[in-house]
Design an enzyme around this catalytic site. Structure first.
Site, PDB file in Angstrom:
ATOM      1  N   GLU A   1     -10.985  -2.061   0.501  1.00 30.16           N
ATOM      2  CA  GLU A   1     -10.816  -2.504  -0.892  1.00 30.16           C
ATOM      3  C   GLU A   1     -11.947  -3.433  -1.307  1.00 30.16           C
ATOM      4  O   GLU A   1     -12.431  -3.387  -2.428  1.00 30.16           O
ATOM      5  CB  GLU A   1      -9.454  -3.167  -1.061  1.00 30.16           C
TER       6      GLU A   1
ATOM      7  N   GLU B   1      -2.226   0.593   5.371  1.00 33.73           N
ATOM      8  CA  GLU B   1      -1.138  -0.259   4.891  1.00 33.73           C
ATOM      9  C   GLU B   1       0.227   0.421   5.014  1.00 33.73           C
ATOM     10  O   GLU B   1       1.221  -0.215   5.350  1.00 33.73           O
ATOM     11  CB  GLU B   1      -1.366  -0.652   3.440  1.00 33.73           C
TER      12      GLU B   1
HETATM   13  N1  T1G Z   1      -5.212  -9.015  10.999  1.00 32.66           N
HETATM   14  C1  T1G Z   1      -5.103  -9.896  12.026  1.00 32.66           C
HETATM   15  N2  T1G Z   1      -5.354  -9.582  13.319  1.00 32.66           N
HETATM   16  C2  T1G Z   1      -5.746  -8.324  13.564  1.00 32.66           C
HETATM   17  C3  T1G Z   1      -5.877  -7.349  12.542  1.00 32.66           C
HETATM   18  C4  T1G Z   1      -5.596  -7.754  11.214  1.00 32.66           C
HETATM   19  N3  T1G Z   1      -5.731  -6.923  10.193  1.00 32.66           N
HETATM   20  N4  T1G Z   1      -6.285  -6.196  13.122  1.00 32.66           N
HETATM   21  C5  T1G Z   1      -6.396  -6.442  14.435  1.00 32.66           C
HETATM   22  N5  T1G Z   1      -6.074  -7.712  14.704  1.00 32.66           N
HETATM   23  C6  T1G Z   1      -6.095  -8.361  16.021  1.00 32.66           C
HETATM   24  C7  T1G Z   1      -5.155  -7.706  17.009  1.00 32.66           C
HETATM   25  O1  T1G Z   1      -3.846  -8.240  16.863  1.00 32.66           O
HETATM   26  C8  T1G Z   1      -5.788  -8.092  18.320  1.00 32.66           C
HETATM   27  O2  T1G Z   1      -5.457  -9.455  18.534  1.00 32.66           O
HETATM   28  C9  T1G Z   1      -7.291  -8.042  18.018  1.00 32.66           C
HETATM   29  O3  T1G Z   1      -7.392  -8.172  16.582  1.00 32.66           O
HETATM   30  C10 T1G Z   1      -7.945  -6.750  18.450  1.00 32.66           C
HETATM   31  O4  T1G Z   1      -7.182  -5.704  17.831  1.00 32.66           O
HETATM   32  C11 T1G Z   1      -4.378  -6.152   0.861  1.00 32.66           C
HETATM   33  C12 T1G Z   1      -2.538  -6.049   2.743  1.00 32.66           C
HETATM   34  C13 T1G Z   1      -8.990  -2.722  13.551  1.00 32.66           C
HETATM   35  C14 T1G Z   1      -8.556  -0.456  14.521  1.00 32.66           C
HETATM   36  O5  T1G Z   1      -3.760  -2.431   9.370  1.00 32.66           O
HETATM   37  O6  T1G Z   1      -5.804  -0.981  13.284  1.00 32.66           O
HETATM   38  O7  T1G Z   1      -5.310  -4.958   4.391  1.00 32.66           O
HETATM   39  O8  T1G Z   1      -3.995  -9.180  20.585  1.00 32.66           O
HETATM   40  O9  T1G Z   1      -6.503  -4.705  20.025  1.00 32.66           O
HETATM   41  O10 T1G Z   1      -7.992  -1.460  19.542  1.00 32.66           O
HETATM   42  O11 T1G Z   1      -4.347  -3.848   0.984  1.00 32.66           O
HETATM   43  O12 T1G Z   1      -6.843  -3.643  15.278  1.00 32.66           O
HETATM   44  O13 T1G Z   1      -6.436  -9.693  20.832  1.00 32.66           O
HETATM   45  O14 T1G Z   1      -4.853 -11.427  19.906  1.00 32.66           O
HETATM   46  O15 T1G Z   1      -6.075  -3.506  17.835  1.00 32.66           O
HETATM   47  O16 T1G Z   1     -10.319  -2.219  18.746  1.00 32.66           O
HETATM   48  C15 T1G Z   1      -4.757  -3.332   6.994  1.00 32.66           C
HETATM   49  C16 T1G Z   1      -4.970  -3.173  11.775  1.00 32.66           C
HETATM   50  C17 T1G Z   1      -4.079  -4.662   6.939  1.00 32.66           C
HETATM   51  C18 T1G Z   1      -5.788  -2.728  10.565  1.00 32.66           C
HETATM   52  C19 T1G Z   1      -9.145  -2.380  15.992  1.00 32.66           C
HETATM   53  N6  T1G Z   1      -5.518  -3.214   8.210  1.00 32.66           N
HETATM   54  N7  T1G Z   1      -5.812  -3.233  12.939  1.00 32.66           N
HETATM   55  O17 T1G Z   1      -8.488  -1.789  17.108  1.00 32.66           O
HETATM   56  O18 T1G Z   1      -8.441  -3.780  18.692  1.00 32.66           O
HETATM   57  S1  T1G Z   1      -3.031  -4.775   5.509  1.00 32.66           S
HETATM   58  C20 T1G Z   1      -4.919  -2.786   9.337  1.00 32.66           C
HETATM   59  C21 T1G Z   1      -6.133  -2.102  13.626  1.00 32.66           C
HETATM   60  C22 T1G Z   1      -4.126  -4.898   4.221  1.00 32.66           C
HETATM   61  C23 T1G Z   1      -4.533  -4.993   1.800  1.00 32.66           C
HETATM   62  C24 T1G Z   1      -3.493  -4.937   2.874  1.00 32.66           C
HETATM   63  C25 T1G Z   1      -6.940  -2.302  14.873  1.00 32.66           C
HETATM   64  C26 T1G Z   1      -8.426  -1.948  14.702  1.00 32.66           C
HETATM   65  P1  T1G Z   1      -5.166  -9.979  20.058  1.00 32.66           P
HETATM   66  P2  T1G Z   1      -6.939  -4.367  18.642  1.00 32.66           P
HETATM   67  P3  T1G Z   1      -8.843  -2.255  18.602  1.00 32.66           P
END
Ligand code: T1G
Length: 700
Positions: free
Chosen positions: A105, A125
């Site tokens: 976004e 999301e």
């Molecule tokens: N926020 C906070 N922490 C996050 C995070 C996030 N979005 N994504 C990952 N982490 C942390 C995760 O908990 C882990 O922490 C570390 O990063 C490594 O992640 C307004 C509201 C990006 C594909 O849903 O899909 O945007 O355990 O082990 O395998 O519209 O993380 O080490 O302490 O998964 O390389 C939308 C979610 C949010 C992406 C990387 N975005 N993340 O995978 O590493 S909603 C998501 C993932 C949003 C807006 C809306 C994956 C990754 P720790 P990991 P990875």
């Protein structure tokens, strides 16, 4: 500005870099920094183009999920995206890695997007029970068209770089580093070679019919879930002026963000990561380069397939050449399936049969393997005999694991001279597809060996959960308890098809009786015989399943079980109904009617009560470990977060009241776990235990 975002002026280009490891989540500090630095760049007369990149492995991968459920902190992400889009100077984003959700976004708020080869874009999301809430549902359709945007937003699927180009989310797709490309393409903006335009100034072409077909597909795919439907509703508003469309998106986002489905899906997201935090996390995993598997049945061939798919050579032991050929055929079928599903390349597939997979009838063939996984018949004597032989012939550093689904790892380890190198690796069938792996830790299992089990799980792309030793460990112990609740409901008056339907409406992929028919009723029959000698007198006896098995009806594999598969997968089986009637008469039961809600309440309360005892006994480290077992191994509906996350939506007081009410009819089965009674008294939740100090001094 702050340590998560920087601004450099290079020539006439303002380069803004987000550096918030590990995934550049759009935290409050990042958002504040973006607004401030965009203002600074727009106020700087030396700057004529602004470029935005991410440091490390990815551009921003979304909003900071850890902020969910907390009061919003200004500036909000929608405001940041609007602020970027309103920039007086042209803004380009160079996106790499996994540019997802709020990160995408932000990129759509920029005036052009340069993709680095291999970048993946998407809106996950919906997998968190919400919709894009920072303009994605309004800006993406302005680039991809309403139907295309509705499809990829409501599915949550990631787009490859090429698909993103086809969807017009990227202006160009090139090799290079974000920094180099930022400077190079800022020049192209200056020269006019890279046209820029505020996405919000574009307009969409309405397509009501197309959107209705997407809505129908979404509803068919996930009828219970709200967010996918709201994704389509939000995209439908993209034909309004941008401000109105953004207001509509915000209203729909807030509606989803207030649901239990959202809270459950966020819990499930973090659960998969929380369970990696074990007392042995800092121990050193041992090198595993050669694996031995003993047993070429369903589990052994599944485990071998999982290892081969992870690039690990496997030697599989079976009793004779016929059994080896059966095992070879099963593994071949598994790998051919993986090839068809795109999980395996043709060269990798061919290399496996060129040498990575070996067979033998001699245990000596395992002398040099680093890890042996035993997957033979569930009989302690047989297993102990095998472990004694392995202990004598395997190299001193070899680890010895059993795939047993409930037997005592300590008793198996005691047959060896290397108990510290013995553990349970409990795979779930089909082992090359199901992601759960229970790593069962014996009294003498060393920390390095536990860490090795977790490292192996990661390599096999599985979710490891640490389990203590008891009959059934975490999942099967709890299953053994709540399965009885289903049998009691059946005997007391509910039909098995009603029980299955009620639980499938709750969200399970299959109800308990359909699952038993699929797994094979003979397995439970053998377990009941095994446990007969130790079964408490006070425990209610339900003979229905035994009577069905005595007819040779073991479920799908014999065409008849609870259901009659000669007709179809849900055809009632009149002879089974007669068995049920006879069993009720034999124990003097007058069948009573149950509502679907009664059925779900009893089934889920039974699951929660035994899950509570598993946490109380220390077999699971935390409630979230039980949730993860059920999300990844037992088809628990992901949007409900797992049994103990779901328990928090009911509250300990309600659960204790239910158990005490039903205990009046069956005090042996319905007992209040001490931990649950304590929670009812002090008002605590299972969520509090997930972050509490663990006995090992570990804090999640
Ligand atoms: N926020 C906070 N922490 C996050 C995070 C996030 N979005 N994504 C990952 N982490 C942390 C995760 O908990 C882990 O922490 C570390 O990063 C490594 O992640 C307004 C509201 C990006 C594909 O849903 O899909 O945007 O355990 O082990 O395998 O519209 O993380 O080490 O302490 O998964 O390389 C939308 C979610 C949010 C992406 C990387 N975005 N993340 O995978 O590493 S909603 C998501 C993932 C949003 C807006 C809306 C994956 C990754 P720790 P990991 P990875």
């Amino acid at each position: 500005m702050n340590d998560v975002i920087t601004l450099e002026v290079i020539g006439q280009t303002a380069l803004i870099t987000v550096d918030n490891p590990p995934v550049n989540a759009a935290s409050a500090a990042v958002r504040a920094g973006l607004v401030a630095l965009f203002d600074q760049a727009n106020d700087d007369d030396a700057v004529d183009v602004i470029a935005l990149i991410g440091a490390g492995r990815t551009f921003t991968a979304g909003a900071d999920i850890r902020e969910f459920g907390k009061p919003p902190v200004e500036p909000t992400l929608p405001a940041v995206c609007n602020h970027i889009e309103s920039s007086a100077k042209p803004v380009i984003a160079v996106v790499h890695g996994t540019t997802l959700g709020g990160g995408l976004e932000i990129a759509l708020g920029c005036h052009a997007r340069v993709g680095v080869s291999g970048v993946q874009l998407g809106f996950p999301e919906v997998n968190l029970g919400i919709i894009p809430g920072a303009g994605g549902t309004q800006r993406a359709p302005r680039l991809s068209g309403v139907v295309g945007a509705a499809e990829y937003i409501s599915s949550g699927n990631r787009l490859s770089a090429e698909q993103a180009m086809d969807a017009n989310l990227l202006n160009v797709l090139v090799e290079g580093t974000p920094r180099e490309l930022a400077l190079e393409y800022a020049e192209k903006v200056r020269s006019g070679d890279l046209p820029t335009q505020r996405t919000g100034e574009r307009v969409t072409t309405p397509d009501a019919e197309g959107l209705e077909s997407v809505r129908a597909a979404v509803t068919a795919r996930s009828p219970r879930l709200l967010a996918p439907k709201r994704c389509v509703d939000a995209v439908s508003a993209s034909d309004l002026p941008l401000t109105d469309g953004l207001a509509r998106e915000r209203a729909l986002f807030d509606e989803c963000a207030a649901t239990d489905q959202h809270r459950g899906l966020v819990h499930a997201f973090f659960a998969e990561r929380a369970v990696q935090k074990i007392p042995e996390a800092n121990a050193t995993p041992l090198p595993i380069e050669q694996i031995g598997v003993i047993g070429g049945g369903t589990m052994g061939t599944g485990i071998a397939t999982a290892a081969l798919l992870a690039g690990l050579p496997v030697t599989l032991i079976e009793m004779n050449s016929e059994a080896i050929e059966r095992a070879r055929a099963a593994i071949t079928a598994n790998l051919d399936g993986a090839l068809k599903r795109g999980k395996l390349s043709q060269p990798r597939h061919d290399s496996i049969f060129a040498g990575a997979l070996q067979f033998s009838t001699e245990l000596d063939a395992l002398a040099q393997t680093d890890l042996v996984i035993e997957a033979v018949f569930e009989d302690m004597t047989i297993k102990q005999d095998i472990f004694q032989k392995l202990d004598a012939l395997c190299k001193p550093s070899a680890l010895l694991a059993s795939n047993t689904s409930y037997l005592d790892i300590n008793q198996i380890a005691a047959c060896t001279q290397r108990p510290s190198q013995v553990l349970g690796l409990h795979f779930f069938s089909p082992a090359h597809i199901m992601r759960l792996l229970e790593v069962v830790v014996g009294d003498n299992t060393s920390a390095d060996v536990v860490a090795t089990g977790f490292a192996l799980a990661k390599r096999l792309r599985k979710v490891a959960v640490r389990a203590g030793v008891c009959d059934g460990f975490i999942g099967n112990r709890i299953l053994g308890h709540y399965r009885k609740a289903a049998d009691y409901l059946l005997l007391d008056g509910a039909h098995y098809s009603q029980i299955d339907a009620a639980l499938e409406s709750f969200g399970f992929a299959m109800g308990p009786f359909a699952v038993m028919d699929l797994a094979g009723l003979d397995i439970g029959w053998a377990t009941r015989k095994r446990q007969a000698a130790t079964k408490p007198q006070a425990e209610r006896d339900v003979g229905v399943a035994d009577r069905i098995c005595e007819n040779g009806w073991f479920g799908r594999k014999t065409q008849r079980g609870y259901y009659d598969y000669r007709v179809d997968q849900r055809a009632p089986h009149p002879e089974v109904d007669e068995i049920i009637d006879a069993e009720r008469k034999a124990v003097g039961i007058t069948p009573r009617a149950y509502t679907d809600s009664d059925i779900v309440d009893r089934y889920m309360t039974a699951m929660i009560s035994e899950a509570t005892r598993v946490v109380e006994d220390g077999i699971a480290l935390r409630p979230v470990d039980v949730d993860t077992v059920f999300l990844f191994g037992y088809g628990f509906p992901r949007d409900r977060g797992g049994p103990l996350h779901y328990a928090d939506t009911l509250g300990a007081k309600e659960l204790v009241a239910r158990i005490e009410r039903w205990a009046q009819d069956d005090p042996h089965y319905w007992q209040v776990p001490q931990l649950l009674r304590k929670m009812a008294q002090d008002g605590s939740q299972f969520a509090d235990l997930n972050t509490a100090q663990l006995p090992h001094g570990l804090r999640v």
